[in-house]
Design an enzyme around this catalytic site. Structure first.
Site, PDB file in Angstrom:
ATOM      1  N   LEU A  16     -20.881  -6.195 -13.392  1.00  0.00           N
ATOM      2  CA  LEU A  16     -20.539  -7.578 -13.693  1.00  0.00           C
ATOM      3  C   LEU A  16     -20.662  -8.480 -12.477  1.00  0.00           C
ATOM      4  O   LEU A  16     -21.103  -9.639 -12.590  1.00  0.00           O
ATOM      5  CB  LEU A  16     -19.120  -7.652 -14.261  1.00  0.00           C
ATOM      6  CG  LEU A  16     -18.610  -9.053 -14.620  1.00  0.00           C
ATOM      7  CD1 LEU A  16     -19.471  -9.686 -15.706  1.00  0.00           C
ATOM      8  CD2 LEU A  16     -17.154  -8.995 -15.047  1.00  0.00           C
ATOM      9  N   ASP A  67     -14.450  -3.690   1.834  1.00  0.00           N
ATOM     10  CA  ASP A  67     -13.950  -2.577   1.038  1.00  0.00           C
ATOM     11  C   ASP A  67     -12.472  -2.845   0.811  1.00  0.00           C
ATOM     12  O   ASP A  67     -11.678  -2.827   1.759  1.00  0.00           O
ATOM     13  CB  ASP A  67     -14.158  -1.267   1.794  1.00  0.00           C
ATOM     14  CG  ASP A  67     -13.648  -0.046   1.036  1.00  0.00           C
ATOM     15  OD1 ASP A  67     -12.990  -0.209  -0.018  1.00  0.00           O
ATOM     16  OD2 ASP A  67     -13.894   1.078   1.507  1.00  0.00           O
ATOM     17  N   ASN A  94     -13.637  -9.000  -8.350  1.00  0.00           N
ATOM     18  CA  ASN A  94     -14.344  -8.217  -9.361  1.00  0.00           C
ATOM     19  C   ASN A  94     -14.273  -6.723  -9.077  1.00  0.00           C
ATOM     20  O   ASN A  94     -14.368  -5.908 -10.004  1.00  0.00           O
ATOM     21  CB  ASN A  94     -15.809  -8.670  -9.409  1.00  0.00           C
ATOM     22  CG  ASN A  94     -16.679  -7.750 -10.222  1.00  0.00           C
ATOM     23  OD1 ASN A  94     -16.624  -7.729 -11.434  1.00  0.00           O
ATOM     24  ND2 ASN A  94     -17.509  -6.965  -9.540  1.00  0.00           N
ATOM     25  N   SER A 149      -9.171  -6.254 -18.011  1.00  0.00           N
ATOM     26  CA  SER A 149      -9.771  -5.449 -19.077  1.00  0.00           C
ATOM     27  C   SER A 149      -9.129  -5.758 -20.421  1.00  0.00           C
ATOM     28  O   SER A 149      -7.928  -6.055 -20.493  1.00  0.00           O
ATOM     29  CB  SER A 149      -9.585  -3.959 -18.755  1.00  0.00           C
ATOM     30  OG  SER A 149      -9.897  -3.156 -19.874  1.00  0.00           O
ATOM     31  N   TYR A 182      -6.166   3.544 -15.821  1.00  0.00           N
ATOM     32  CA  TYR A 182      -6.964   2.324 -15.670  1.00  0.00           C
ATOM     33  C   TYR A 182      -6.331   1.150 -16.402  1.00  0.00           C
ATOM     34  O   TYR A 182      -6.129   0.074 -15.831  1.00  0.00           O
ATOM     35  CB  TYR A 182      -8.380   2.565 -16.195  1.00  0.00           C
ATOM     36  CG  TYR A 182      -9.248   1.326 -16.207  1.00  0.00           C
ATOM     37  CD1 TYR A 182      -9.766   0.804 -15.026  1.00  0.00           C
ATOM     38  CD2 TYR A 182      -9.550   0.667 -17.407  1.00  0.00           C
ATOM     39  CE1 TYR A 182     -10.570  -0.335 -15.024  1.00  0.00           C
ATOM     40  CE2 TYR A 182     -10.341  -0.465 -17.420  1.00  0.00           C
ATOM     41  CZ  TYR A 182     -10.853  -0.962 -16.236  1.00  0.00           C
ATOM     42  OH  TYR A 182     -11.630  -2.097 -16.242  1.00  0.00           O
ATOM     43  N   LYS A 186      -4.673  -2.297 -14.852  1.00  0.00           N
ATOM     44  CA  LYS A 186      -5.141  -3.634 -15.211  1.00  0.00           C
ATOM     45  C   LYS A 186      -4.010  -4.472 -15.812  1.00  0.00           C
ATOM     46  O   LYS A 186      -3.959  -5.693 -15.607  1.00  0.00           O
ATOM     47  CB  LYS A 186      -6.322  -3.544 -16.167  1.00  0.00           C
ATOM     48  CG  LYS A 186      -7.616  -3.064 -15.517  1.00  0.00           C
ATOM     49  CD  LYS A 186      -8.104  -4.017 -14.426  1.00  0.00           C
ATOM     50  CE  LYS A 186      -9.498  -3.652 -13.922  1.00  0.00           C
ATOM     51  NZ  LYS A 186      -9.978  -4.575 -12.866  1.00  0.00           N
ATOM     52  N   THR A 217     -21.862  -1.462 -18.364  1.00  0.00           N
ATOM     53  CA  THR A 217     -22.052  -1.332 -16.920  1.00  0.00           C
ATOM     54  C   THR A 217     -21.821   0.118 -16.525  1.00  0.00           C
ATOM     55  O   THR A 217     -21.609   0.986 -17.374  1.00  0.00           O
ATOM     56  CB  THR A 217     -21.063  -2.240 -16.160  1.00  0.00           C
ATOM     57  OG1 THR A 217     -19.731  -1.742 -16.360  1.00  0.00           O
ATOM     58  CG2 THR A 217     -21.145  -3.682 -16.655  1.00  0.00           C
TER      59      THR A 217
END
Length: 266
Positions: A16, A67, A94, A149, A182, A186, A217
């Site tokens: 993205l 990073d 992002n 997400s 995950y 988020k 992706t």
């Protein structure tokens, strides 16, 4: 100050982030795009490829090493942007990652997987943002955007139309597609966005989480084609949505998690 909008995108060498740079490069409006990547050589190569793909575009695309798991790297990136530009108009966080599958495959312990999920998606993102706020506050129209997400919504977690919400068969261990770390991270990012919204209200910083949709992706599986078979769409759709937010299309919905066509419930 430059007349060009200065935009820093983390995790911009693929997925993205990269598609957002391409979306911005399809327009005539000039930007200074700071293409953030963990590997500087890769970031340089991607920047060259984008300029070659859009030779008539007047954007400045500058690769920078950052990073978000490395505080020293974040500090160096801040020092570079501060010295060269003195301010930042848009910080687009992002960079993010899914590690749930690594635990199932034995590449990480469960604790390592959960800790890394939060370190990348929440802790690293917070430190990146906290570090760069002084530059945002020098902008005439600062924007702070986090990529979240659709799996992070608690209000819709019972919607079994989404595979991630379906209960697997009885028994243990569960091997079906599942992303508990995950999606939890988020959801934590969403709350972090609310904290920054409150924190920066009087500074007039516009803050959002963007839920870009299920995109094909390399996130998670590393296989866009496999994700397409599961219903994922072209990441360009998500990128055009992100660009529209950068350009002011959703200024009436700051402090929220926004989707392309509506607001994502908490």
């Amino acid at each position: 100050m430059s007349s060009n909008t200065i935009l820093l995108i983390t995790g911009a060498t693929a997925g993205l982030g990269l598609e957002t740079i391409k979306s911005l490069s399809r327009l005539s409006k000039p930007y200074i795009i700071l293409l953030g990547g963990r590997n500087l050589d890769k970031a340089k190569a991607i920047a060259r490829e984008v300029k070659e793909e859009f030779p008539s575009n007047s954007n400045v695309i500058e690769p920078i090493q950052v990073d978000i798991e490395d505080d020293g790297s974040i500090t160096k990136a801040f020092q570079h942007v501060s010295a060269k530009y003195g301010y930042l108009d848009v910080l687009l966080s992002n960079a993010g990652a899914k590690f749930d599958g690594d635990s199932l495959k034995g590449k990480m312990t469960t604790r390592e997987m959960w800790n890394k999920s939060w370190d990348v998606n929440v802790t690293g993102t917070y430190i990146m943002t906290h570090t760069f706020i002084p530059l945002l506050l020098k902008s005439q129209e600062p924007r702070l955007i986090f990529i979240t997400s659709g799996t992070s919504t608690m209000a819709e977690s019972s919607n079994t139309a989404l595979a991630v919400n379906r209960s697997p068969a009885k028994g243990w261990p569960k091997q079906e597609f599942s992303v508990p770390a995950y999606r939890s991270a988020k959801a934590g990012m969403n709350m972090m966005m609310r904290e920054f919204t409150c924190m920066l209200k009087e500074d007039e910083v516009k803050v959002w989480c963007i839920s870009p949709g299920f995109l094909a992706t390399g996130l998670g599986t590393g296989d866009p084609e496999a994700l397409k078979k599961m219903g994922a769409v072209n990441p360009l759709i998500g990128a055009d949505f992100v660009r529209s937010v950068v350009e002011g299309a959703r200024d009436g919905e700051v402090g929220k998690v926004i989707r392309k066509d509506d607001v994502q419930p908490w």
